[in-house]
Design a protein around this motif. Sequence first.
Motif: not given
Length: 448
Positions: A398-401, A424-433
Amino acid sequence: MVSSTHVSEGVLNVVQHFLESAIRARLNLDFGKEQTRPLQVPDFSKFSSYLSDFIIQNKLTKAEIVCLILALVPYISPGLISTVVGAYLPNGGEFPDFGGVKGKNHRGILPTGETVLYILAGRDLDKRVKLSAMFDDDHLFARKNVIYIEPVPPGEPKMSGRLVLDDEYVDLFLSGKISRPKLSSDFPAQLITTDLEWNDLVLDDTTVEEIREIEVWLKHNTRLLTDWKLADKIKPGYRVLFHGPPGTGKTMTACLLGKYTKRDVFRIDLSLVVSKYIGETEKNLSNLFDKAANKDWILFFDEADSIFGKRTNVRDAHDKYANQEVSYLLQRIESHAGLVILATNMKANIDPSFTRRFNSFVEFDNPGISERLKLWENYLPKSVSLDKQVNLKEIARNYELSGANIVNVIHFAGLHTLEQNKTVITADILQKGIEKEYRKEGKMIRKS
């Protein structure tokens, strides 16, 4: 011969006595004193040191040995020259024929080119002219960047310049170790390294194949030129253009090429190279390439289009000199015997007249879905858990990085996970990054 070490006390005493004898022999002649026996070159094979090895391996003549030791002596016996000469001038005064200058901090006599010529030839003009060849560009001292005469103000004799032993040889002869040059206006480049491995570099197969060709050149070119006797048929050096978007691995590739072929990689700081003063850019580049000559360094010009870009039409004197500086740079790169890598985000910005001189072009594309997944898997620390809601395959799709973007997201997520006292790394934190990286580049999040 025993393996070499730094300069031992024994060889120090010998070289100081040898130089002192050479100076006294000349002064005795000029001051009408009793002559000493002919100057004998010490048997340097008796000593295990880098200095003696250098003298033997390069088959230095008596004159060249005197010159080398004269350049070294301020570092090992600062007062030797002043003491010897002072004994012939009990009432003080100047002795212009001997040459020499005073330093800003150094209190002894610093030898000049005139000092060398006086000790070896006195006032014999023919002999002085012949000995001056030791400072020609094709002499061993210049080719290996060992000794040079410091430039003098306009109108002053060239040989009145200070006799300078390159810092690397000072280090080698005195400690057995060569310290790497530091970033400065005289050396506008900085050593770059990496702790990563080839497996951490995720590239497509075509790019990997091009990089392998460079690695093959680094490993085997010297043997090709010497063993196959092709040195007079093949141009020295290898010139490569790395082009592609930011964060796709250009700098990392340069570092890995150095790491795996045991070569230092120096990134050129173009802000120090390019000067607003006419002629200064050429001088800065000259210093860089002179220092890099006869080294196994890899020179890495990042954002190369800022200086290697398309040349301007000549509108004024500044444009004229800017174009001359680019031409000078092309000449220095073409004659450089090592690997030169130019990196740019925009290949189209590089002057076409320069691109013809490249041996290879290596394109670094933004990673596709499979490459992005591998980058996420490679860079996420194995010691940290991911929340069950995190789907790396979906994130990669989904994300072109770029690789650099992904590292930044992981950095951001790691810091905020620690701040929240979580493991634990959450999906929310990854999304914000991820959203932060998109905003930085002025992009809208658009799922692939």
